[in-house]
Motif scaffolding. Structure first.
Motif, short mmCIF file in Angstrom:
data_model
loop_
_atom_site.label_atom_id
_atom_site.label_comp_id
_atom_site.label_asym_id
_atom_site.label_seq_id
_atom_site.Cartn_x
_atom_site.Cartn_y
_atom_site.Cartn_z
N ARG A 211 -0.01 -5.11 3.89
CA ARG A 211 -1.27 -5.58 4.49
C ARG A 211 -1.47 -7.05 4.14
O ARG A 211 -1.41 -7.44 2.97
CB ARG A 211 -2.45 -4.76 3.98
N VAL A 212 -1.72 -7.84 5.19
CA VAL A 212 -2.11 -9.24 5.00
C VAL A 212 -3.60 -9.30 5.34
O VAL A 212 -4.00 -9.13 6.50
CB VAL A 212 -1.31 -10.19 5.89
N ARG A 213 -4.42 -9.50 4.31
CA ARG A 213 -5.88 -9.53 4.49
C ARG A 213 -6.33 -10.99 4.49
O ARG A 213 -6.07 -11.73 3.52
CB ARG A 213 -6.57 -8.73 3.40
N LEU B 39 0.84 -1.20 0.00
CA LEU B 39 0.00 0.00 0.00
C LEU B 39 0.87 1.25 0.00
O LEU B 39 1.99 1.25 0.52
CB LEU B 39 -0.91 0.02 1.23
N ASN B 40 0.30 2.34 -0.56
CA ASN B 40 0.98 3.63 -0.46
C ASN B 40 0.51 4.35 0.80
O ASN B 40 -0.25 3.80 1.62
CB ASN B 40 0.75 4.46 -1.72
N ALA B 41 0.94 5.56 0.94
CA ALA B 41 0.61 6.30 2.16
C ALA B 41 -0.89 6.54 2.29
O ALA B 41 -1.42 6.71 3.39
CB ALA B 41 1.38 7.63 2.17
N SER B 42 -1.60 6.54 1.15
CA SER B 42 -3.06 6.77 1.18
C SER B 42 -3.84 5.48 1.36
O SER B 42 -5.07 5.51 1.39
CB SER B 42 -3.49 7.46 -0.13
N GLY B 43 -3.17 4.40 1.48
CA GLY B 43 -3.86 3.13 1.65
C GLY B 43 -4.26 2.48 0.35
O GLY B 43 -4.99 1.47 0.37
N GLU B 44 -3.82 3.01 -0.77
CA GLU B 44 -4.16 2.42 -2.05
C GLU B 44 -3.23 1.24 -2.34
O GLU B 44 -2.05 1.25 -1.97
CB GLU B 44 -4.03 3.47 -3.16
N VAL B 45 -3.77 0.25 -3.02
CA VAL B 45 -3.01 -0.95 -3.33
C VAL B 45 -2.10 -0.69 -4.52
O VAL B 45 -2.57 -0.34 -5.61
CB VAL B 45 -3.94 -2.14 -3.63
N LEU B 46 -0.79 -0.83 -4.29
CA LEU B 46 0.19 -0.68 -5.37
C LEU B 46 0.45 -2.02 -6.07
O LEU B 46 0.50 -2.07 -7.28
CB LEU B 46 1.51 -0.13 -4.80
N GLN B 47 0.64 -3.05 -5.29
CA GLN B 47 0.84 -4.40 -5.81
C GLN B 47 0.10 -5.37 -4.89
O GLN B 47 -0.01 -5.11 -3.69
CB GLN B 47 2.32 -4.78 -5.89
N PHE C 257 6.91 -9.55 -5.80
CA PHE C 257 6.38 -8.38 -6.49
C PHE C 257 7.48 -7.76 -7.34
O PHE C 257 8.68 -7.99 -7.10
CB PHE C 257 5.88 -7.32 -5.49
N PRO C 258 7.11 -6.93 -8.30
CA PRO C 258 8.12 -6.06 -8.90
C PRO C 258 8.63 -5.07 -7.85
O PRO C 258 7.98 -4.85 -6.82
CB PRO C 258 7.35 -5.34 -10.02
N ASP C 259 9.79 -4.50 -8.07
CA ASP C 259 10.31 -3.52 -7.12
C ASP C 259 9.27 -2.42 -6.93
O ASP C 259 8.87 -1.73 -7.88
CB ASP C 259 11.61 -2.92 -7.63
N THR C 260 8.81 -2.27 -5.67
CA THR C 260 7.74 -1.33 -5.36
C THR C 260 8.09 -0.56 -4.10
O THR C 260 8.49 -1.15 -3.09
CB THR C 260 6.40 -2.07 -5.15
N THR C 261 7.94 0.77 -4.16
CA THR C 261 8.15 1.59 -2.98
C THR C 261 6.80 1.74 -2.28
O THR C 261 5.85 2.33 -2.83
CB THR C 261 8.71 2.98 -3.35
N ALA C 262 6.69 1.18 -1.10
CA ALA C 262 5.42 1.12 -0.39
C ALA C 262 5.56 1.70 1.01
O ALA C 262 6.65 1.73 1.58
CB ALA C 262 4.92 -0.32 -0.31
N LYS C 263 4.44 2.13 1.55
CA LYS C 263 4.41 2.66 2.91
C LYS C 263 3.91 1.61 3.89
O LYS C 263 4.23 1.66 5.08
CB LYS C 263 3.49 3.88 2.97
N SER C 264 3.17 0.60 3.38
CA SER C 264 2.58 -0.40 4.27
C SER C 264 2.51 -1.75 3.57
O SER C 264 2.47 -1.83 2.33
CB SER C 264 1.16 0.02 4.71
#
Length: 916
Positions: free
Chosen positions: A571-573, A532-540, A562-569
């Motif tokens: 989440r395991v749902r 997730l990004n800082a806004s909680g949106e799913v990046l990968q 995953f591909p290289d992804t800069t994430a803020k969080s």
């Protein structure tokens, strides 16, 4: 043992490399009320404690309270291991089936069936004192490292009767004892285990308990478990108890990483080798250094494989057939190492697990670039000396390729058959720290797709039979995260969110399972892993098991790529949850969540939160950490770098550690062979030296004995010669003078009576001279000389019968035939006795003597024409007794023929064999 003690017997799995540990096993009463009671301590499903399960032998209780100070029931002796001679209850102990004490599941019975039994220690006079409960008499412990004794401390309806402390001590070794103190009050199933090594053979162990306040203390039964090998330095994936030892240190340390004392070779060969051989001492030092290095490396899990099986090709009719496994990437990748992990399988004709199953005889690895093929390495099976399913790691200079081919040849033969196959449990392809194998498409010839647990896809699913990528001991008391939702399908998904302080670049997320009852016991069944990004949106997002249930991966992590992804969080749902045991509620337990980049673990500050959860559980019940404090599941512990058994390792570091372990084990094997050859050489040389020394001592002793006998004989001969010389010079001369004077007197005397007396004197003188000469010849041949026996017989005949002609027929060859002085003497004494008897008793006018050699014997016949003897007289034993005795001494046959007034005939047959 009293009739009501529940004894256990174990059937061991000889292929296990990890043995039992000491500690406490906590169990709820419901866990025992299952059809699986026959295997109570295999709850992890892997027998990781070195046991194949116990068989409980519940017996009929005595009924009521009865004192139990008598030995074990005869019917239970067959249920005990061979090294247990007897188990005897101490005085002041009782059996009981009253008050609902000590209920133990009855194996083979219906669900929930009970058998009440146990042993109760009477309350001591002083509250809190120790009371001896029972003694265990041991026999000889052979072919195993030792054994583990398990004691059911409680399982009753009253907490007060559970012991506060328990002590196992040795009668022979007063310095040896095992104790666990500060035991909690518990009425549910709780087992305490102690390890006993083989050095306690024929020892007597005493089990004592400490009562609580003013209450008695009780146990419910005993089980015995063979230790096949020496307990490891630290078991894997194990959570135990607080179990503080008697000296105040934590037994936790012994369970999760305390070093095990190295066994010392105290044989005389080892002692001599250490004294005499510098190379031996150097090798011993290196072996000790290897042991120290092994203690710092990851330890593989060696129980039943968990997770997927790997790849195995179909059977082929010839081992010459080749099998190819191809990896293709969409983009070129730079690779510098490949790890091949062997299969560990239960094979039909094998007892237990088989390591390195179907490992091919030759493996070739090529990098394909268009039409060009570059061979990276060749691996030969004959170089595989350590067969413990440890990985084969090949490193090389970085090579860029889009296509990698692994070719298997010289396939392994099917056990009990004539077909061949080959395969691996997992293949890692490293680009520095990163495993790029899961990113490739796999094509494998002759693959068993969907056959049981085999598939070419399982080669890169990062599930192996070697356990979690970790290294012990665990240095933290934390366990991880535990969530208990309302049901298996929560109304709202449960979210476990790892929120980083700063954005991080991620290409993989690793989830490690918790292990309390069985591997992967409470891992999510359906879930997704999102970045997730800082806004909680799913990046990968990894939604591989969003709708499809995940098969229990056991002692394996789940890794999302995953591909290289800069994430803020992260989440395991979680959408669907499993149950740790059949009777427990749904639960989620994860010991560690690890973000990764290029195979390396990311260490970044983060917070952990759990959303959508209706109920939480932080308490672990009766589990305690290394400081003795109760352990808790806490959210933050899911991101502390610690699994339940140690520190989480990057995959390549873990594989490198296992490969280094293999290399060290091979070096240790070589050194052990050299050391064995050295000790064997010393043993052989020492034994030969002892044999030669013993032979020298024996031969020297024999030589001295022979020399002593020779000296004695020489002295005896010299004494005989001295005596013979004296007799010859003195007595012989005197006898000759007597004979000469007698013969001169006979010429001068005319009176018949005097002549007769002089003739008798002359006869005696002649006989004495002849006898003296024979004695001298016999005792001292160099002094005396052999006499002419025929001449003596003629002379003796004239002396005995001076007025009668004796017909003599004597063979001259007899002198040469009778060589031994003893036989010559015997024959002459016989002849003298015979003619003397004839003169005294026969009243004959004629005597004839015949001496000849007839074939293989001498025949002496003496015959007269005298008065003879009656048959009655002849049959008496006293008749001619002296002649019979002389014949017996010569082993000769004597025949006597006689008739009244017709004379007597004496026939003597002397065998020549005995004479010569």
């Amino acid at each position: 043992m009293i009739r009501s003690i529940a004894c256990g017997l174990l059937f061991c799995m000889l292929t296990l490399n990890l043995s039992a540990i000491e500690g406490i096993d906590y169990r709820t009463e419901g866990d025992w009320n299952t059809p699986t009671t026959l295997k109570p301590w295999s709850y992890d499903g892997q027998n990781r404690y070195g046991t194949a399960g116990y068989h409980f032998y519940n017996v009929t209780p005595l009924g009521g309270k009865k004192q139990a100070n008598r030995p074990v029931d005869e019917n239970l002796k067959s249920a005990l291991p061979s090294y247990i001679k007897s188990i005897t209850a101490a005085e002041k102990t009782y059996t009981t089936n009253s008050f609902g004490y000590l209920k133990i599941d009855a194996p083979g019975g219906s669900k929930g069936d009970k058998a009440e039994s146990g042993l109760l220690a009477k309350m001591p006079h002083e509250p809190g004192a120790h009371v001896e409960l029972l003694t265990i008499q041991l026999g000889k412990i052979e072919n195993i490292y030792g054994f583990r004794v398990g004691i059911l401390l409680a399982n009753a309806d009253r907490k007060e009767i559970s012991p506060a402390e328990i002590v196992l001590s040795s009668e022979r070794d007063t310095n040896w004892s095992r104790s666990i103190i500060n035991l909690p009050k518990i009425k549910d199933g709780m087992w305490v285990f102690f390890n006993v090594s083989a050095k306690h053979s024929n020892d007597t162990l005493t089990l004592s308990v400490k009562c609580r306040d003013k209450h008695p203390a009780a146990i419910g039964g005993l089980v015995f478990d063979d230790l096949i090998v020496e307990p490891p330095e630290h078991p894997l994936n194990v959570i135990s108890d607080k179990a503080v030892s008697h000296d105040g240190s934590a037994i936790w340390n012994a369970i999760l990483g305390a070093p095990v004392e190295a066994t010392i070779d105290d044989t005389w060969e080892h002692y001599l080798a250490m004294k005499l051989s510098g190379d031996y001492r150097k090798n011993e030092a290196r072996i000790q250094a290897i042991n120290d290095e092994l203690g710092k490396l990851p330890t593989p899990y060696t129980g039943e494989p968990t997770g997927t099986g790997g790849y195995l090709c179909h059977w082929t009719g010839s081992n010459r057939n080749r099998v190819e496994i191809n990896f293709r990437w969409s983009e070129p990748v730079s690779i510098d190492a490949i790890a091949l992990l062997p299969l560990r399988l239960f094979l039909a004709d094998e007892n237990g697990l088989t390591d390195n199953a179907y490992w091919p005889g030759e493996i070739q690895i090529h990098a394909i670039n268009g039409e060009q093929s570059t061979r990276l390495t060749t691996i030969l099976e004959k170089n595989q000396r350590i067969r413990e399913s440890l990985p084969e790691l090949v490193t090389f200079q970085p090579h860029t390729t889009q296509h990698l081919r692994i070719t298997l040849s010289d396939l392994a033969k099917k056990i009990g058959g004539y077909q061949f196959a080959g395969g691996f449990s997992e293949i890692y392809i490293f680009s520095q720290e990163d495993n790029v194998a899961p990113l490739a498409k796999i094509a494998a010839s002759n693959s068993r797709e969907g056959f049981r647990v085999f598939s070419k896809g399982y080669l890169t699913d990062e599930q192996t039979p070697l356990g979690l990528p970790e290294i012990g001991p665990r240095i933290s008391g934390s366990l991880g995260l535990s969530v208990r939702p309302d049901n298996r399908h929560p109304k709202k998904p449960v979210d476990i969110v790892l929120n980083f302080k700063e954005p991080v670049t991620i290409d993989a997320v690793r989830l490690d399972p918790a292990v309390i009852y069985r591997p992967g016991q409470a891992f999510p069944i359906r879930f997704s892993v999102d970045l997730l990004n800082a806004s909680g949106e799913v990046l990968q997002s990894d939604r591989s098991y969003r709708n499809t249930p995940l098969r229990n991966q056991g002692l394996n992590p789940y890794i999302s790529h995953f591909p290289d992804t800069t994430a803020k969080s992260i989440r395991v749902r979680i959408f669907e949850i499993s149950k740790p045991t059949d009777k427990s509620r749904p639960w989620v337990q994860i010991s560690e969540i690890t973000p990764m980049l290029k195979g390396a673990h990311i260490d970044q500050l983060a917070t952990v939160s759990v959303l959508g959860m209706s109920q939480r559980s932080k308490s672990t019940g009766n589990l305690f950490g290394p400081t003795g404090r109760r352990l808790y599941w806490q959210d933050a512990f899911v991101y502390d770098g610690q699994t339940q058994a140690g520190r989480a390792l990057p995959l390549r570091e873990w594989v490198q550690g296992l490969y280094d372990r293999k290399q060290l084990l091979e070096e240790k094997l070589d050194l052990a062979g050299i050391q064995q050859d050295t000790t064997h050489s010393i043993r052989t040389k020492t034994l030969w030296s002892v044999c030669l020394l013993s032979a020298f001592v024996v031969l020297t002793s024999l030589y001295q004995i022979i020399q002593s006998k020779v000296k004695n004989r020489r002295d005896l001969r010299m004494a005989r010669e001295r005596i013979a010389s004296d007799l010859h010079d003195d007595v012989g001369s005197n006898l000759g003078s007597i004979t000469l004077h007698t013969e001169m007197l006979m010429d001068q005397v005319e009176a018949p009576s005097l002549v007769e007396h002089l003739q008798a004197i002359a006869q005696l003188s002649h006989e004495s001279v002849y006898g003296l000469r024979e004695v001298l010849h016999t005792s001292a041949p160099r002094i005396g000389r052999a006499q002419d026996i025929l001449k003596y017989m003629e002379e003796l005949s004239r002396l005995v019968f001076p007025d009668m002609h004796v017909a003599l027929d004597l063979d001259p060859a007899v002198n040469k035939t009778l060589k031994t002085p003893e036989r010559r003497k015997g024959l002459l004494l016989y002849y003298k006795e015979a003619i003397t008897n004839i003169r005294s008793h026969a009243q004959c006018n004629r005597v004839s003597v015949s001496l000849h050699r007839v074939k293989n014997h001498l025949e002496l016949i003496i015959e007269d024409d005298g008065v003879g003897m009656t048959a009655q007289k002849l049959s008496q034993q006293s008749t001619l007794r002296t002649l019979k005795l002389r014949a017996k001494e010569m082993n000769a046959a004597l025949k006597i023929k006689s008739k009244v007034d017709q004379g007597t005939r004496l026939e003597l047959h002397i065998p020549l064999i005995n004479i010569n």
